[in-house]
Design a protein around this motif. Structure first.
Motif, PDB file in Angstrom:
ATOM      1  N   ALA A   1       0.828  -1.206   0.000  1.00 44.63           N
ATOM      2  CA  ALA A   1       0.000   0.000   0.000  1.00 44.63           C
ATOM      3  C   ALA A   1       0.866   1.262   0.000  1.00 44.63           C
ATOM      4  CB  ALA A   1      -0.927  -0.006   1.207  1.00 44.63           C
ATOM      5  N   LYS A   2       1.980   1.237   0.745  1.00 45.95           N
ATOM      6  CA  LYS A   2       2.888   2.395   0.779  1.00 45.95           C
ATOM      7  C   LYS A   2       3.468   2.664  -0.601  1.00 45.95           C
ATOM      8  CE  LYS A   2       4.395   1.512   5.550  1.00 45.95           C
ATOM      9  NZ  LYS A   2       5.563   1.148   6.398  1.00 45.95           N
ATOM     10  N   ARG A   3       3.867   1.607  -1.287  1.00 47.64           N
ATOM     11  CA  ARG A   3       4.474   1.758  -2.608  1.00 47.64           C
ATOM     12  C   ARG A   3       3.450   2.212  -3.650  1.00 47.64           C
ATOM     13  NH1 ARG A   3       7.133  -1.258   0.606  1.00 47.64           N
ATOM     14  NH2 ARG A   3       9.336  -1.827   0.335  1.00 47.64           N
ATOM     15  N   LEU A   4       2.230   1.670  -3.552  1.00 49.76           N
ATOM     16  CA  LEU A   4       1.173   2.063  -4.485  1.00 49.76           C
ATOM     17  C   LEU A   4       0.781   3.520  -4.292  1.00 49.76           C
ATOM     18  CD1 LEU A   4      -1.130  -1.090  -4.430  1.00 49.76           C
ATOM     19  CD2 LEU A   4       0.194  -0.237  -6.376  1.00 49.76           C
ATOM     20  N   GLU A   5       0.823   3.984  -3.064  1.00 48.11           N
ATOM     21  CA  GLU A   5       0.474   5.376  -2.779  1.00 48.11           C
ATOM     22  C   GLU A   5       1.425   6.333  -3.499  1.00 48.11           C
ATOM     23  OE1 GLU A   5      -0.770   8.064   1.134  1.00 48.11           O
ATOM     24  OE2 GLU A   5       0.375   6.218   1.366  1.00 48.11           O
ATOM     25  N   ILE A   6       2.714   5.976  -3.497  1.00 50.17           N
ATOM     26  CA  ILE A   6       3.707   6.801  -4.193  1.00 50.17           C
ATOM     27  C   ILE A   6       3.471   6.760  -5.701  1.00 50.17           C
ATOM     28  CG2 ILE A   6       6.169   7.063  -4.684  1.00 50.17           C
ATOM     29  CD1 ILE A   6       6.732   5.934  -1.900  1.00 50.17           C
ATOM     30  N   CYS A   7       3.212   5.558  -6.219  1.00 50.44           N
ATOM     31  CA  CYS A   7       2.989   5.405  -7.667  1.00 50.44           C
ATOM     32  C   CYS A   7       1.739   6.149  -8.119  1.00 50.44           C
ATOM     33  CB  CYS A   7       2.862   3.922  -8.020  1.00 50.44           C
ATOM     34  SG  CYS A   7       4.391   2.986  -7.809  1.00 50.44           S
ATOM     35  N   GLU A   8       0.660   6.029  -7.341  1.00 53.85           N
ATOM     36  CA  GLU A   8      -0.594   6.685  -7.712  1.00 53.85           C
ATOM     37  C   GLU A   8      -0.457   8.196  -7.673  1.00 53.85           C
ATOM     38  OE1 GLU A   8      -3.356   5.015  -4.996  1.00 53.85           O
ATOM     39  OE2 GLU A   8      -3.417   3.055  -5.994  1.00 53.85           O
ATOM     40  N   ALA A   9       0.317   8.723  -6.725  1.00 56.84           N
ATOM     41  CA  ALA A   9       0.535  10.162  -6.653  1.00 56.84           C
ATOM     42  C   ALA A   9       1.296  10.668  -7.873  1.00 56.84           C
ATOM     43  CB  ALA A   9       1.301  10.519  -5.379  1.00 56.84           C
TER      44      ALA A   9
ATOM     45  N   ASP B   1      -0.635   3.777 -12.689  1.00 57.36           N
ATOM     46  CA  ASP B   1      -1.790   2.947 -12.353  1.00 57.36           C
ATOM     47  C   ASP B   1      -1.475   1.484 -12.640  1.00 57.36           C
ATOM     48  OD1 ASP B   1      -4.288   2.108 -11.658  1.00 57.36           O
ATOM     49  OD2 ASP B   1      -5.182   2.522 -13.617  1.00 57.36           O
TER      50      ASP B   1
ATOM     51  N   GLY C   1       0.879  16.219  -4.278  1.00 61.16           N
ATOM     52  CA  GLY C   1       0.652  14.858  -3.792  1.00 61.16           C
ATOM     53  C   GLY C   1       1.941  14.182  -3.381  1.00 61.16           C
TER      54      GLY C   1
ATOM     55  N   LEU D   1       3.666  13.137   0.504  1.00 59.29           N
ATOM     56  CA  LEU D   1       4.134  11.793   0.830  1.00 59.29           C
ATOM     57  C   LEU D   1       5.602  11.774   1.228  1.00 59.29           C
ATOM     58  CD1 LEU D   1       2.444   9.777  -2.033  1.00 59.29           C
ATOM     59  CD2 LEU D   1       1.890   9.669   0.390  1.00 59.29           C
TER      60      LEU D   1
END
Length: 217
Positions: A139-147, A151, A209, A213
């Motif tokens: 989830a931490k890694r996806l949060e960075i990617c999504e920001a 996708d 964003g 983070l």
């Protein structure tokens, strides 16, 4: 080490060629502090013409662990590990009839001081704890990617766990400096898997964003 004995063990255990090469290399080059698999890959490249893929090395490590040839004491990075090698003779020892009887004998329940049985406390599943931890890390890694506008659909995200937060952050910064990239997700993944050199990373555009983070200073 008896090579013929190892070859017999490898055949019976269905070890892959990569797993066999890794174990034989570790026997000769094992470092008690940490083994760097990049050194192993350099050795393989000299004799094979090209190094092993990251996933091939991971599968080899897991296979050696499953068959008890190595114990991973600590993982600094996916390719830098503190390992303990187990002697092949220890694995090949046949169980005596007495040891088989001990294993099959039904264990007695521990008794308390009053003659009653001690109540057993429920033990949490290590697998469920590990899965929960992996989910949080992903989830931490996806949060960075999504920001950053990347996708990745479910089922195609787990590869991110192979890289640290710092590595993913550096790759995001590098990606945002590039122009005219049509497949940004593919470019981003390739930059990580091929270990591109992201340094020095220049100051980037102001993206609220990412700043929130902590990816951008």
């Amino acid at each position: 080490m008896d090579i013929e004995e190892f070859q017999r063990f490898a055949y019976e255990s269905k070890l892959t060629p990569a797993s066999q090469n890794l174990y034989l290399w570790l026997v000769k080059n094992h470092n008690e502090d940490a083994d760097d698999l990049r050194d192993f890959d350099e050795f393989i490249e000299k004799h094979r013409g090209k190094p092993y893929h990251r996933e091939t090395l991971r599968r080899s490590i897991n296979q050696l662990k499953e068959h008890g040839l190595i114990v991973v004491a600590r993982e600094f990075r996916w390719n830098i590990l503190r390992l303990a090698l187990r002697p092949l003779k220890l694995l090949n020892q046949k169980k005596s009839p007495e040891s088989d009887q001990k294993l099959t004998k039904k264990p007695s329940k521990p008794r308390g001081f009053g003659g009653g049985f001690i109540q057993q406390q429920p033990i949490k599943s290590k697998k469920s704890e590990k899965a929960k931890q992996s989910k949080m890390e992903l989830a931490k890694r996806l949060e960075i990617c999504e920001a950053a506008g990347l996708d990745y659909v479910p089922g195609q995200q787990e590869w991110l766990l192979g890289f640290s937060i710092e590595e993913i952050s550096d790759a995001v910064k590098y990606l945002l400096k590039q122009a005219d990239i049509h497949n940004r997700e593919g470019f981003f993944r390739r930059s990580l898997e091929e270990c591109w050199n992201f340094a020095p990373v220049q100051k980037l555009v102001n993206i609220a964003g990412l700043r929130s983070l902590g990816v951008l200073a």
